[in-house]
Design an enzyme around this catalytic site. Structure first.
Site, PDB file in Angstrom:
ATOM      1  N   HIS A   1     -10.628  -5.934  -2.339  1.00  0.00           N
ATOM      2  CA  HIS A   1     -11.524  -5.436  -1.241  1.00  0.00           C
ATOM      3  C   HIS A   1     -13.134  -4.540  -1.950  1.00  0.00           C
ATOM      4  O   HIS A   1     -12.644  -3.518  -2.241  1.00  0.00           O
ATOM      5  CB  HIS A   1     -11.064  -4.771   0.251  1.00  0.00           C
ATOM      6  CG  HIS A   1     -10.004  -5.295   0.745  1.00  0.00           C
ATOM      7  ND1 HIS A   1     -10.537  -6.372   1.585  1.00  0.00           N
ATOM      8  CD2 HIS A   1      -8.668  -5.331   0.966  1.00  0.00           C
ATOM      9  CE1 HIS A   1      -9.191  -6.728   2.161  1.00  0.00           C
ATOM     10  NE2 HIS A   1      -8.413  -6.224   1.650  1.00  0.00           N
TER      11      HIS A   1
ATOM     12  N   ASN B   1       1.959  -5.255  -3.036  1.00  0.00           N
ATOM     13  CA  ASN B   1       0.565  -5.502  -2.776  1.00  0.00           C
ATOM     14  C   ASN B   1      -0.152  -4.119  -2.532  1.00  0.00           C
ATOM     15  O   ASN B   1       0.454  -3.454  -2.053  1.00  0.00           O
ATOM     16  CB  ASN B   1       0.534  -6.482  -1.500  1.00  0.00           C
ATOM     17  CG  ASN B   1      -0.880  -6.959  -1.218  1.00  0.00           C
ATOM     18  OD1 ASN B   1      -1.448  -7.486  -2.077  1.00  0.00           O
ATOM     19  ND2 ASN B   1      -1.398  -7.069  -0.020  1.00  0.00           N
TER      20      ASN B   1
ATOM     21  N   ASP C   1     -12.443  -9.970  -0.549  1.00  0.00           N
ATOM     22  CA  ASP C   1     -13.693 -10.287   0.256  1.00  0.00           C
ATOM     23  C   ASP C   1     -14.535  -9.049  -0.599  1.00  0.00           C
ATOM     24  O   ASP C   1     -14.229  -8.269  -1.222  1.00  0.00           O
ATOM     25  CB  ASP C   1     -13.594  -9.674   1.736  1.00  0.00           C
ATOM     26  CG  ASP C   1     -12.974  -8.575   2.065  1.00  0.00           C
ATOM     27  OD1 ASP C   1     -12.859  -7.566   1.192  1.00  0.00           O
ATOM     28  OD2 ASP C   1     -12.614  -8.526   3.045  1.00  0.00           O
TER      29      ASP C   1
ATOM     30  N   GLU D   1       0.737  -1.258   0.145  1.00  0.00           N
ATOM     31  CA  GLU D   1       0.006  -0.130  -0.019  1.00  0.00           C
ATOM     32  C   GLU D   1       0.989   1.362   0.214  1.00  0.00           C
ATOM     33  O   GLU D   1       0.736   2.333   0.889  1.00  0.00           O
ATOM     34  CB  GLU D   1      -0.853  -0.135   1.315  1.00  0.00           C
ATOM     35  CG  GLU D   1      -1.931  -1.125   1.047  1.00  0.00           C
ATOM     36  CD  GLU D   1      -2.875  -1.176   2.467  1.00  0.00           C
ATOM     37  OE1 GLU D   1      -2.851  -0.465   3.271  1.00  0.00           O
ATOM     38  OE2 GLU D   1      -3.464  -2.528   2.500  1.00  0.00           O
TER      39      GLU D   1
ATOM     40  N   GLU E   1      -6.303 -10.458  -1.125  1.00  0.00           N
ATOM     41  CA  GLU E   1      -7.278 -10.173  -0.058  1.00  0.00           C
ATOM     42  C   GLU E   1      -8.605 -10.170  -0.321  1.00  0.00           C
ATOM     43  O   GLU E   1      -9.455  -9.401   0.293  1.00  0.00           O
ATOM     44  CB  GLU E   1      -6.732  -8.746   0.777  1.00  0.00           C
ATOM     45  CG  GLU E   1      -5.418  -8.994   1.175  1.00  0.00           C
ATOM     46  CD  GLU E   1      -4.909  -7.735   1.958  1.00  0.00           C
ATOM     47  OE1 GLU E   1      -5.711  -6.694   2.288  1.00  0.00           O
ATOM     48  OE2 GLU E   1      -3.766  -7.452   1.774  1.00  0.00           O
TER      49      GLU E   1
HETATM   50  O1  G2I Z   1      -7.811  -3.723   6.311  1.00  0.00           O
HETATM   51  C1  G2I Z   1      -7.968  -4.911   5.553  1.00  0.00           C
HETATM   52  C2  G2I Z   1      -6.716  -5.211   5.083  1.00  0.00           C
HETATM   53  C3  G2I Z   1      -6.025  -4.182   4.136  1.00  0.00           C
HETATM   54  N1  G2I Z   1      -4.903  -4.616   3.468  1.00  0.00           N
HETATM   55  C4  G2I Z   1      -3.705  -5.126   4.382  1.00  0.00           C
HETATM   56  C5  G2I Z   1      -4.227  -5.707   5.495  1.00  0.00           C
HETATM   57  O2  G2I Z   1      -3.260  -6.149   6.289  1.00  0.00           O
HETATM   58  C6  G2I Z   1      -5.490  -5.433   6.238  1.00  0.00           C
HETATM   59  O3  G2I Z   1      -6.027  -6.245   7.160  1.00  0.00           O
HETATM   60  C7  G2I Z   1      -6.521  -5.629   8.243  1.00  0.00           C
HETATM   61  C8  G2I Z   1      -6.753  -6.864   9.255  1.00  0.00           C
HETATM   62  O4  G2I Z   1      -7.702  -7.775   8.570  1.00  0.00           O
HETATM   63  C9  G2I Z   1      -7.333  -6.286  10.512  1.00  0.00           C
HETATM   64  O5  G2I Z   1      -7.588  -7.297  11.365  1.00  0.00           O
HETATM   65  O6  G2I Z   1      -5.693  -5.000   8.822  1.00  0.00           O
HETATM   66  C10 G2I Z   1      -6.143  -4.360   9.828  1.00  0.00           C
HETATM   67  C11 G2I Z   1      -5.225  -3.152  10.450  1.00  0.00           C
HETATM   68  O7  G2I Z   1      -4.756  -2.333   9.559  1.00  0.00           O
HETATM   69  C12 G2I Z   1      -6.432  -5.244  11.022  1.00  0.00           C
HETATM   70  O8  G2I Z   1      -7.208  -4.498  12.047  1.00  0.00           O
HETATM   71  C13 G2I Z   1      -6.535  -4.665  13.414  1.00  0.00           C
HETATM   72  C14 G2I Z   1      -7.401  -3.729  14.391  1.00  0.00           C
HETATM   73  O9  G2I Z   1      -7.224  -2.665  13.709  1.00  0.00           O
HETATM   74  C15 G2I Z   1      -6.573  -3.771  15.490  1.00  0.00           C
HETATM   75  O10 G2I Z   1      -7.325  -2.785  16.468  1.00  0.00           O
HETATM   76  C16 G2I Z   1      -6.500  -5.192  16.024  1.00  0.00           C
HETATM   77  O11 G2I Z   1      -5.535  -4.906  17.320  1.00  0.00           O
HETATM   78  O12 G2I Z   1      -6.473  -5.928  14.006  1.00  0.00           O
HETATM   79  C17 G2I Z   1      -5.777  -5.950  14.886  1.00  0.00           C
HETATM   80  C18 G2I Z   1      -5.275  -7.285  15.419  1.00  0.00           C
HETATM   81  O13 G2I Z   1      -6.618  -7.845  15.783  1.00  0.00           O
END
Ligand code: G2I
Length: 461
Positions: free
Chosen positions: A254, A218, A285, A175, A283
């Site tokens: 996404h 990515n 969805d 990103e 990724e």
């Molecule tokens: O945002 C969707 C994805 C976009 N591309 C990069 C990916 O790495 C990203 O994944 C998401 C995860 O699916 C989430 O699970 O990235 C988020 C963070 O940027 C993740 O969220 C975080 C929460 O914001 C936090 O509060 C939490 O502590 O997940 C953390 C672990 O559960």
């Protein structure tokens, strides 16, 4: 008598994990059970693929999911993961803040749980991600340019070194471009302190750290042809022209109603592929439900299949209940692990067939799924979830076949009986409401053989 299938890999993907997929053994094992017991009605091992990963493998692709380490203790999560996917991406566990939250202190525990689970199941692993502006601990942003460069190298070396030989492809940089029409770089500590060259530097460092894995860029909102994807395209073309090491481009994909699957999705994948890189859907969805969600998913799959260098698809999670888009029901399994219409459309687009109707736990009378549970010393526990289809059932039975000299030493939550060899246990249980499930378990004494048991199909009574 558990047979093993050869490793099926997307063309050109690395992946040293041995193929020891439980479910593959189960599918093939059904014929072994048939031969041993004379029981009829077991599934044919030669039929068209009835799971996402097998269907994708038949097309030379992988089908993966994001995996959260802290869900690996949930039986339905694990059995769905094991049964349907052959690639795993740690959803958060390999990000900079998870691995090196404090400078110089590396914690691989959660990432290792994802990698070990995946490899034990014969899945390949995507590494996500090394250099990203988000989930970046504050200390990184406070460094001056010189230290930031050496810490970026150190982080890449340590993380890629730790996982060397276990990762098919790394998202080296994630990103790095802004949304919108500018095509500009996103502001970040890396961008502001190291300048435009930081992406190239990161890829060169990554190649040195592990020459045998694929290196990907990515991003999201790069799925169609637009200003942002044009900027990424120009970068990749430049990298290829100058010999900067890059092997693949990840398209996060996404989607929702405000950002639907673009009409030029396939064309965009193809133009990147034509630069000489693999393309991967990393990724996926799609928010929504029902047939419109199913159609969008199928279109994504068809686009990938139409591009020979599109080597695989990863959806961003196993079940709607743990999606980062909590209200959007964007995945293939609902919150109760039922297959959604989107699941069936994906399976069908991959050329697979079978499975169930996706309603209420499946239209078949009952289904079984196996997962390995605790393992200690000379034994391990197996767990089988039995689920009723869309009608209530008054009873069920299935078989568990172990390979001599293995022996089952204990069972729970069912009524076992044994064949003459002592290797085939029939397990019976009582009524289940439509869509309801129960789980039985057993302990296998390995006696030196750790191969997974074969589970027969589910029969109602
Ligand atoms: O945002 C969707 C994805 C976009 N591309 C990069 C990916 O790495 C990203 O994944 C998401 C995860 O699916 C989430 O699970 O990235 C988020 C963070 O940027 C993740 O969220 C975080 C929460 O914001 C936090 O509060 C939490 O502590 O997940 C953390 C672990 O559960």
């Amino acid at each position: 008598m558990v047979k093993r299938t050869p490793v099926l890999r997307a063309p050109g993907t690395a992946g040293p994990a041995p193929r020891s997929r439980t479910r593959r053994a189960l599918v093939l094992g059904a014929s072994a059970v048939l031969a041993l017991t004379g029981v009829t009605g077991l599934s044919s091992p030669a039929s068209a693929a009835s799971s996402l990963d097998e269907a994708a493998a038949a097309k030379g692709r992988y089908f993966g999911t994001a995996v959260a380490a802290n869900r690996l203790s949930e039986g339905d999560y694990v059995s769905t993961l094991n049964n349907e996917f052959n690639s795993a991406t740690a959803e958060n566990e390999m990000k900079w803040d998870a691995i090196q939250g404090s400078r110089g202190s590396f914690n691989f525990a959660a990432g290792d749980r994802v990698v070990n689970h995946a490899r034990n199941q014969g899945m390949q692993v995507r590494g996500h991600t090394l250099v990203w502006h988000s989930q970046l601990p504050g200390w990184v942003g406070n460094l001056g340019a010189g230290e930031l460069r050496s810490e970026m190298r150190n982080h890449i070396n340590r993380v890629m070194g730790h996982y060397r030989g276990k990762i098919a492809a790394w998202d080296v940089v994630n990103e790095a471009f802004q949304d919108g029409s500018s095509g500009a770089r996103r502001n970040s500590p890396f961008q502001s302190k190291l300048g435009n060259g930081y992406i190239e530097e990161a890829f060169r460092m990554a190649r040195e750290a592990d020459p045998n894995t694929k290196l990907c860029y990515n991003d999201y909102n790069t799925d169609g042809i637009n200003a942002k994807s044009n900027a990424v395209y120009a970068m990749v073309r430049d990298f290829k022209a100058r010999g900067v090491p890059i092997d693949c481009v990840g398209f996060q994909s996404h989607f929702n109603s405000a950002s639907p699957v673009p009409g030029d999705y396939q064309a965009n994948l193809q133009r990147f592929a034509d630069l000489g890189v693999e393309v991967q859907i990393t990724e996926l969805d799609i928010e929504g439900s029902g047939s419109s969600q199913a159609t969008s998913y199928a279109n994504v799959v068809k686009a990938c299949l139409a591009v020979s260098r599109c080597t695989g698809i990863t959806v961003w999670g196993v079940t709607d209940k743990y999606s980062w888009r909590s209200g959007g029901t964007p995945l293939l399994f609902d919150g109760n692990y039922n297959k959604k219409p989107a699941y069936h459309s994906v399976l069908s687009a991959l050329g697979g067939s079978g499975g169930d109707d996706g309603g209420g736990g499946g239209g078949g009378a009952c289904t079984v799924s196996y997962s390995k549970a605790e393992e200690w010393g000379d034994r391990f526990n197996g767990r089988v979830t039995v689920r009723a289809g869309s009608s209530a059932i008054s009873g069920w039975r299935t078989t568990v076949t172990v390979t001599s000299p293995q022996k089952i030493s204990a069972t729970w939550n069912g009524t076992p009986s044994w064949d003459g060899s002592g290797n085939v246990m029939t397990m019976r249980g009582g009524q289940l409401a439509a869509g309801a499930s129960t789980t039985f378990g057993f302990t296998v004494m390995t006696n030196g053989n750790t191969s997974p048991p074969s589970i027969g199909t589910c029969t109602t009574s």
